[in-house]
Design a protein around this motif. Structure first.
Motif, PDB file in Angstrom:
ATOM      1  N   GLN A   1       2.311  13.664  88.875  1.00 26.83           N
ATOM      2  CA  GLN A   1       2.798  13.860  87.502  1.00 26.83           C
ATOM      3  C   GLN A   1       2.253  12.773  86.574  1.00 26.83           C
ATOM      4  N   THR A   2       1.958  13.157  85.343  1.00 25.28           N
ATOM      5  CA  THR A   2       1.544  12.181  84.332  1.00 25.28           C
ATOM      6  C   THR A   2       2.623  11.998  83.269  1.00 25.28           C
ATOM      7  N   GLU A   3       3.554  12.953  83.202  1.00 18.75           N
ATOM      8  CA  GLU A   3       4.698  12.849  82.290  1.00 18.75           C
ATOM      9  C   GLU A   3       5.961  13.189  83.052  1.00 18.75           C
TER      10      GLU A   3
ATOM     11  N   LEU B   1     -17.857   0.325  94.154  1.00 20.58           N
ATOM     12  CA  LEU B   1     -16.779   0.419  95.133  1.00 20.58           C
ATOM     13  C   LEU B   1     -15.579  -0.422  94.737  1.00 20.58           C
ATOM     14  N   SER B   2     -15.818  -1.603  94.211  1.00 20.31           N
ATOM     15  CA  SER B   2     -14.695  -2.446  93.784  1.00 20.31           C
ATOM     16  C   SER B   2     -13.977  -1.816  92.600  1.00 20.31           C
ATOM     17  N   ASN B   3     -14.709  -1.170  91.722  1.00 19.19           N
ATOM     18  CA  ASN B   3     -14.092  -0.480  90.590  1.00 19.19           C
ATOM     19  C   ASN B   3     -13.203   0.665  91.078  1.00 19.19           C
ATOM     20  N   MET B   4     -13.661   1.378  92.087  1.00 15.30           N
ATOM     21  CA  MET B   4     -12.864   2.475  92.636  1.00 15.30           C
ATOM     22  C   MET B   4     -11.604   1.938  93.310  1.00 15.30           C
ATOM     23  N   ALA B   5     -11.711   0.832  94.033  1.00 17.57           N
ATOM     24  CA  ALA B   5     -10.575   0.267  94.748  1.00 17.57           C
ATOM     25  C   ALA B   5      -9.519  -0.268  93.780  1.00 17.57           C
ATOM     26  N   PHE B   6      -9.955  -0.924  92.722  1.00 16.49           N
ATOM     27  CA  PHE B   6      -9.009  -1.500  91.780  1.00 16.49           C
ATOM     28  C   PHE B   6      -8.661  -0.544  90.652  1.00 16.49           C
ATOM     29  N   GLY B   7      -9.370   0.532  90.521  1.00 12.64           N
ATOM     30  CA  GLY B   7      -9.145   1.481  89.445  1.00 12.64           C
ATOM     31  C   GLY B   7      -8.143   2.561  89.789  1.00 12.64           C
ATOM     32  N   GLN B   8      -7.317   2.342  90.807  1.00 11.14           N
ATOM     33  CA  GLN B   8      -6.339   3.333  91.230  1.00 11.14           C
ATOM     34  C   GLN B   8      -5.165   3.429  90.256  1.00 11.14           C
ATOM     35  N   ASN B   9      -4.918   2.380  89.499  1.00  7.57           N
ATOM     36  CA  ASN B   9      -3.790   2.403  88.564  1.00  7.57           C
ATOM     37  C   ASN B   9      -3.953   3.521  87.551  1.00  7.57           C
ATOM     38  N   ARG B  10      -2.817   4.100  87.183  1.00  5.21           N
ATOM     39  CA  ARG B  10      -2.831   5.104  86.128  1.00  5.21           C
ATOM     40  C   ARG B  10      -1.532   5.001  85.355  1.00  5.21           C
ATOM     41  N   THR B  11      -1.497   5.663  84.225  1.00  6.14           N
ATOM     42  CA  THR B  11      -0.350   5.574  83.335  1.00  6.14           C
ATOM     43  C   THR B  11       0.522   6.814  83.448  1.00  6.14           C
TER      44      THR B  11
ATOM     45  N   ILE C   1       4.384   3.464  81.548  1.00  3.75           N
ATOM     46  CA  ILE C   1       4.317   2.472  82.625  1.00  3.75           C
ATOM     47  C   ILE C   1       3.086   2.752  83.481  1.00  3.75           C
ATOM     48  N   ASN C   2       2.458   1.686  83.969  1.00  2.00           N
ATOM     49  CA  ASN C   2       1.313   1.819  84.873  1.00  2.00           C
ATOM     50  C   ASN C   2       1.817   1.830  86.302  1.00  2.00           C
ATOM     51  N   ILE C   3       1.279   2.758  87.095  1.00  2.00           N
ATOM     52  CA  ILE C   3       1.669   2.847  88.501  1.00  2.00           C
ATOM     53  C   ILE C   3       0.425   2.679  89.363  1.00  2.00           C
ATOM     54  N   PRO C   4       0.588   2.168  90.593  1.00  4.97           N
ATOM     55  CA  PRO C   4      -0.575   1.905  91.445  1.00  4.97           C
ATOM     56  C   PRO C   4      -1.127   3.139  92.152  1.00  4.97           C
ATOM     57  N   ASN C   5      -0.273   4.127  92.447  1.00  8.74           N
ATOM     58  CA  ASN C   5      -0.728   5.298  93.205  1.00  8.74           C
ATOM     59  C   ASN C   5       0.320   6.415  93.130  1.00  8.74           C
ATOM     60  N   ASN C   6       0.030   7.536  93.761  1.00  4.23           N
ATOM     61  CA  ASN C   6       0.933   8.694  93.704  1.00  4.23           C
ATOM     62  C   ASN C   6       2.204   8.509  94.515  1.00  4.23           C
ATOM     63  N   ASP C   7       2.266   7.496  95.369  1.00  5.40           N
ATOM     64  CA  ASP C   7       3.471   7.237  96.160  1.00  5.40           C
ATOM     65  C   ASP C   7       4.522   6.454  95.376  1.00  5.40           C
ATOM     66  N   ALA C   8       4.206   6.064  94.167  1.00  4.70           N
ATOM     67  CA  ALA C   8       5.112   5.257  93.357  1.00  4.70           C
ATOM     68  C   ALA C   8       6.415   5.997  93.083  1.00  4.70           C
ATOM     69  N   VAL C   9       7.498   5.217  93.038  1.00  2.00           N
ATOM     70  CA  VAL C   9       8.819   5.757  92.697  1.00  2.00           C
ATOM     71  C   VAL C   9       9.337   4.966  91.506  1.00  2.00           C
ATOM     72  N   LEU C  10       9.774   5.679  90.474  1.00  2.00           N
ATOM     73  CA  LEU C  10      10.336   5.040  89.286  1.00  2.00           C
ATOM     74  C   LEU C  10      11.856   5.114  89.344  1.00  2.00           C
ATOM     75  N   ILE C  11      12.495   4.001  88.977  1.00  3.58           N
ATOM     76  CA  ILE C  11      13.956   3.933  88.927  1.00  3.58           C
ATOM     77  C   ILE C  11      14.357   3.832  87.457  1.00  3.58           C
ATOM     78  N   PHE C  12      15.187   4.772  87.027  1.00  3.94           N
ATOM     79  CA  PHE C  12      15.701   4.801  85.654  1.00  3.94           C
ATOM     80  C   PHE C  12      17.164   4.374  85.716  1.00  3.94           C
ATOM     81  N   SER C  13      17.524   3.336  84.955  1.00  5.72           N
ATOM     82  CA  SER C  13      18.906   2.846  85.013  1.00  5.72           C
ATOM     83  C   SER C  13      19.386   2.366  83.652  1.00  5.72           C
TER      84      SER C  13
END
Length: 112
Positions: A102-104, A29-39, A76-88
């Protein structure tokens, strides 16, 4: 007269199995909770289609970020699908893109 303590006489095999199973479940369960990050990876380009080096890619609401490589690529690693990336980049319009599933993500930088 000395009394000797032995762990074996104090714990039944059934109790040891139950505790082992509980530990395994908690570990999973702890692995699932902390394993939400993805690239997420991608490429940032300019109007002529060339890779755009040095663009800042920031995870909105955090200090987590990266810059594009000489070829305009980033990872970049993001925590979940709600993440927003800012390009500047100075002199160009900043863009905010919701990651979703999205993964790319490819980005075209536009002059401001």
């Amino acid at each position: 007269m000395k009394q000797h303590f032995t762990a074996r006489s104090q714990f039944s095999p059934l109790l040891l199995q139950a505790v082992s199973l509980l530990c395994l479940v908690l570990l999973l369960l702890s692995n699932m909770a902390f394993g939400q990050n993805r690239t997420v990876k991608g490429k940032v380009t300019s109007a002529d289609g060339a890779g755009f080096p040095g663009v800042n890619v920031i995870l909105r609401g955090t200090t987590t970020g990266t810059s594009t490589t000489g070829a305009g690529e980033y990872t970049i690693n993001i925590p979940n699908n709600d993440a927003v990336l800012i390009f500047s980049f100075v002199g160009f319009k900043s863009q905010e893109i919701k990651v979703g599933n999205q993964t790319e993500i490819e980005v075209l930088m536009v002059l401001s």
